[in-house]
Write an enzyme that holds these catalytic residues in place. Sequence first.
Site: not given
Ligand code: COA
Length: 403
Positions: A284, A340
């Site tokens: 998140h 979720d």
């Molecule tokens: N699975 C694997 N790795 C994850 C992850 C996940 N669900 N969520 C974050 N990470 C990792 C990223 O790859 C990144 O790694 P890195 O630093 O080695 O590149 C790090 O954690 C930081 O994540 P980031 O992508 O910068 O977070 P964000 O704030 O841009 O994105 C979400 C947030 C929610 C979009 C992201 O966590 C995600 O895609 N989650 C899965 C989808 C989901 O469940 N969404 C519902 C949200 S309520």
Amino acid sequence: MSAHARGLAGVPATQSSISSIDGEQGVLAYRGYSIDVLAAHSHYEETALLLLEGELPSSQALSAFDAGLRAQRVLKPEVIDLMRGLPLHGHPMHMLQCIVASLGMFYPDEISQPTSARAYADPDYVRTMSIKIIARMPLLVAYWERLRQPGMTQWRGGQAAGSDRRGEKLIEPRADLGFAANFLYMFTGQEPEPFMARLMDACLILHAEHTINASTFAAMVTGSTLANPYSVISAAIGALSGPLHGGANQRVLEMLDDIGSPAKAKGWLDKKLAAKEIIWGMGHREYKVKDPRAVVLHELIEKLIQHRGGKTTRYYDIARTLEEAAKENLAAKGVYPNVDFYSGILYHELGIPADQFTALFAVARTAGWLAHWNEQIADNRIFRPTQVYTGEPLREYVPLKDR
Ligand code: COA
């Protein structure tokens, strides 16, 4: 070149008094009330009014709001006809976005075009429209469930006698049931036992609001143009439908199916992380600990298991094992279960098919979207951010024959 903030991370785009997040401590509060307390003691109708108007209502105000919601459990038959005309295998979120946008055409008196924010910011108008929209959302989702084609993914029912054109008989709302119980009744065709209705109610509370995430921001941007409230909610539904936002809950259940059993969870996770794939329901932007809504949902599943005399569920056992396994690597990046991760498991137990999970999220979040719409138009300035241009400088047009 000046820098820009990708995904507007960390950029305050508004000021708001509706909800707050402490991402380090894992706290989410609506109008200052922690969501675990609301999930335990409030119900959706009260929480919606709290979000809309800022204070816990008096019993008189709550009764009036509740009576308004019950009275508005009705749709013009033409709206249902339009639903029947849609591809009945279509995704519930696509139906919802389309039908909600169309409501402005079916109810033109409700959206007379204002020339200033003042007309839309009139408290009586905001309250009336909020009641109508909140009351109509569950009808759309429940009717779609009954109308859509039998035989599609996870369709549970048969083709009931006296059925509608292609699906099951539509179930009329019941004014004697609360918001959550009526929704489950119309959706499944059976009046839920009070324990299950209470679970649904808690899920609705937990999903009702979450500061200015993507869908709420979409609602605010749309509202800032003085678009009508149906367009506002429709835009928010479109944003919510994506798998990085509300669409993740459906993906979680598909992921648990893919894992297959608790014993395979760790190996599955290692493989996915090595391939740099996303683990649905984890991570998140705001929380660096377990999402407080996931904490409550986790507890609710435990309560359901207790209620059933200790009978656990396969999805829950896989999810728990996956959460433990993820602590070894994802926790170091502050990636923990989000809302979720456990919501779909509960919805599944409530008899809701996976492709309806996000629509249910939208039903609940409508209260939050409307609260932000209200806040936006009360002190409106159209959203118009700027950009860092990376294209060509001004250049000469070359006629087609010379290219
Ligand atoms: N699975 C694997 N790795 C994850 C992850 C996940 N669900 N969520 C974050 N990470 C990792 C990223 O790859 C990144 O790694 P890195 O630093 O080695 O590149 C790090 O954690 C930081 O994540 P980031 O992508 O910068 O977070 P964000 O704030 O841009 O994105 C979400 C947030 C929610 C979009 C992201 O966590 C995600 O895609 N989650 C899965 C989808 C989901 O469940 N969404 C519902 C949200 S309520």
